[in-house]
Design an enzyme around this catalytic site. Structure first.
Site, short mmCIF file in Angstrom:
data_model
loop_
_atom_site.label_atom_id
_atom_site.label_comp_id
_atom_site.label_asym_id
_atom_site.label_seq_id
_atom_site.Cartn_x
_atom_site.Cartn_y
_atom_site.Cartn_z
N HIS A 34 27.17 76.89 68.34
CA HIS A 34 28.21 76.93 69.36
C HIS A 34 29.10 75.70 69.13
O HIS A 34 28.62 74.68 68.65
CB HIS A 34 27.49 76.84 70.71
CG HIS A 34 28.34 77.03 71.90
ND1 HIS A 34 29.10 76.03 72.46
CD2 HIS A 34 28.55 78.13 72.67
CE1 HIS A 34 29.73 76.50 73.52
NE2 HIS A 34 29.41 77.78 73.67
N ASP A 59 19.50 72.70 70.43
CA ASP A 59 20.40 73.22 71.46
C ASP A 59 19.67 74.37 72.15
O ASP A 59 19.52 75.45 71.59
CB ASP A 59 21.69 73.70 70.80
CG ASP A 59 22.60 74.46 71.76
OD1 ASP A 59 22.20 74.70 72.91
OD2 ASP A 59 23.72 74.81 71.34
N GLN A 98 20.51 78.75 75.09
CA GLN A 98 20.17 80.17 75.18
C GLN A 98 18.68 80.44 75.11
O GLN A 98 18.26 81.59 75.16
CB GLN A 98 20.87 80.95 74.05
CG GLN A 98 22.38 80.89 74.07
CD GLN A 98 22.99 81.63 75.26
OE1 GLN A 98 22.33 82.41 75.92
NE2 GLN A 98 24.25 81.36 75.52
N LYS A 111 22.77 78.86 83.07
CA LYS A 111 22.37 80.07 82.33
C LYS A 111 20.95 80.50 82.71
O LYS A 111 20.44 81.48 82.18
CB LYS A 111 22.44 79.82 80.83
CG LYS A 111 23.87 79.59 80.31
CD LYS A 111 23.87 79.48 78.81
CE LYS A 111 25.08 78.77 78.27
NZ LYS A 111 26.33 79.52 78.37
N CYS A 146 32.93 80.95 71.46
CA CYS A 146 32.86 79.53 71.10
C CYS A 146 32.12 79.32 69.79
O CYS A 146 31.36 78.35 69.64
CB CYS A 146 32.24 78.70 72.22
SG CYS A 146 33.17 78.78 73.73
#
Lengths: 408, 140
Positions: A121, A198, A201, A224, A362
């Site tokens: 991202h 990261d 997600q 999220k 993104c």
């Protein structure tokens, strides 16, 4: 768990959009919020609101307890060794920028390497581009397989003794691949490099254990995973955080202030300048309790079943191209429908009450790698059902028909 | 929300058979503009002489709305003075806000339905913003 029963926790889902019951398939962008989280925010503002760490009065203590209590919840959720390793941030982006500016910028020199992947991202790409520019380090990419997955032998070939930092996404928000971050961490450490994961997600969908992954830094966002926007956290190993300089100065992070010299508070407050996002942290704590009550394993299982069902149904639509691996994928499906532009697809789906994402997500370098300018994406969460998938499929068929007709 | 408000036949016609797609020969102002939120991009070329837009062509990637809008804009702007072209861009942004606006190039009015789809207004205005920037760049 039964998704159809869980839906009652999410009042927003119970509405019509353009004359159709809402089917929300954009949870990878932001998830919906359960009543438990909305009530926690309300309760905080109604009964506990005060600034933290300084009030001598009762409300000040309540607010501090609520805020630090949320930190304990996050630490336990990620299985961090202590709350000192949890820094509240505005979200994943701020957390990654903190590591890039505070840690990487001070350890990288000309000739060093920073390793990322083409899946990243923009939030986990541009901060490293900037570190490379400012320090003279080289930014290197681990190559991808045609389905977007990463081979460990390529990781081995990319990470070298010169590598100081590896930054890699756990679950891709476009390709739905789940990266072998534990193995990548092991390779990074063998070469003396540190690794940031990261987790934007992954944290909402699968059980994360930072000690088991043995990552040095882990970043995620609350919004999220059923929590509010504007709150997230950075996990960092204590011995690393202890040697890092803050990048935001003022307010809460101060210990002693002189006219020309000042000192900082201990971890984790050293990195939390200004009045923090107190209600956000409280809401994030409530979101974690909500998710844990259902069980991350159950959520993961539900999404896998739903994604398999969606893959099977969507792969029967002529002219529909699905990106990413056929199996072993996270709960989102990125696709294009013939030569119909994804914006047009998303608009027709919206007219049918089905909310999906369209655009570059993104991930502009990844779009170029896929050789497309944009894609559409349906992403699932615990409240989605097979009926939602059926509605998506019906709306996609209608899109094809509509554009066939309208173009005729 | 009626899809047919958005996707009128005239829009689909410009999308499937874009006018002025390609590159200009000779001297031209080139403006590359993209829509960072969605990835659409346009490369617009304009030949401006004696205060008039002599010719305009475009290349790019985008949805039916952005490409049909570019097709119409390049057609409509040809032969116009700079003032007229800027006025047309002004009228077009009015149209996107739901205001009444008349164009001597009637196809443009087919895009009036876009104002009911707020998420798509950026698609429709991309080419017009490029034209405005191009005129600024020409320094006239």
């Amino acid at each position: 768990m039964k998704a159809s029963e869980l839906r009652r926790h999410f009042p927003i889902l119970d509405q019509e959009i353009n004359g159709h019951p809402l089917v929300y398939l954009d949870s990878a962008a932001t998830s919906q919020k359960p009543v438990a989280v909305i009530e926690a925010l309300k309760h905080y503002y109604q009964w506990e609101n005060a600034n933290v760490h300084r009030g001598v009065h009762t409300l000040g203590s309540r607010a501090t307890d609520a805020y630090e209590g949320a930190r304990e919840t996050v630490a336990a959720f990620l299985n961090a060794r202590s709350t000192e390793e949890i820094i509240f941030t505005r979200g994943t982006t701020t957390a990654i920028n903190l590591v890039a500016q505070s840690y990487a910028q001070s350890v990288c020199r000309e000739g060093d390497e920073i390793v990322i992947t083409p899946l990243e991202h923009h939030s986990n790409l541009i901060p490293w581009q900037q570190v490379a520019k400012r320090t003279g380090a080289t930014l290197k990419y681990i190559p991808l397989q045609p389905d977007g997955s990463i081979r460990l032998e390529d990781v081995e070939a990319t990470i070298t003794e010169r590598t100081k930092m590896v930054a890699v996404v756990y679950v891709s928000n476009v390709m739905a691949v789940v990266n072998p971050v534990k193995q990548i961490a092991e390779i990074a450490h063998r070469h003396g490099a540190k690794i940031l994961v990261d987790g934007a997600q992954s944290t909402p969908h699968l059980k994360v254990d930072v000690q088991e992954l043995d990552c040095d830094f882990y970043a995620f966002s609350g919004h999220k995973m059923c929590g509010p926007t504007g709150i997230g956290a950075l996990y960092g190993k204590k011995e690393l955080l202890e040697n890092m300089e803050p990048i935001e100065f003022g307010g809460e992070m101060i210990d002693h202030v002189g006219l020309y010299e000042s000192t900082w508070k201990d971890l984790p407050w050293r990195f939390e300048g200004g009045t923090p996002i107190i209600a956000g942290a409280v809401g994030l704590g409530a979101a974690i309790r909500f998710l844990e009550e259902i069980g991350l394993d159950a959520i993961d299982r539900h999404e896998k079943e739903l994604t398999a069902y969606a893959m099977e149904r969507m792969s029967k639509i002529d002219d529909l191209v699905i990106y990413g691996p056929k199996e072993e994928r996270a709960g989102l499906i990125t696709f294009n429908l013939g030569d119909i532009h994804p914006h047009d697809v998303a608009t027709v789906l919206d007219a049918e009450g089905v909310a999906v994402r369209a655009g570059h997500h993104c991930c502009q370098p990844l779009m170029r790698w896929l050789n497309v300018s944009a894609t559409a994406r349906a992403s699932f969460y615990l409240y989605n059902t097979e009926e939602d998938v059926d509605r998506l499929v019906a709306a996609l068929l209608k899109t094809k028909e509509y554009f066939g007709y309208a173009a005729g | 929300m009626q899809l047919d408000d958005l996707y009128r036949r005239v829009i689909m016609d410009h999308y499937k058979n874009p006018r002025n797609r390609g590159k200009l020969e000779g001297e031209a102002i080139t403006i590359d503009l993209n829509n960072p939120s969605c990835g659409d991009k346009i490369s617009l070329q304009m030949a401006v002489e004696d205060g008039r837009v002599k010719d305009a062509k475009f290349e790019g990637e985008g949805c039916s709305i952005s490409l049909s809008s570019a097709s119409m804009m390049t057609d409509a702007v040809k032969g116009k003075t700079i003032e007229e072209a800027l006025q047309m861009a002004e009228n077009f942004s009015g149209l996107m806000k739901g205001e009444e606006a008349e164009f001597d190039y009637e196809d443009i009015e087919a895009l009036s339905g876009v104002n009911k789809f707020p998420a798509r207004i950026k698609c429709a205005t991309l080419a017009w913003n490029a034209m405005r920037k191009g005129i600024e760049k020409s320094g006239k």
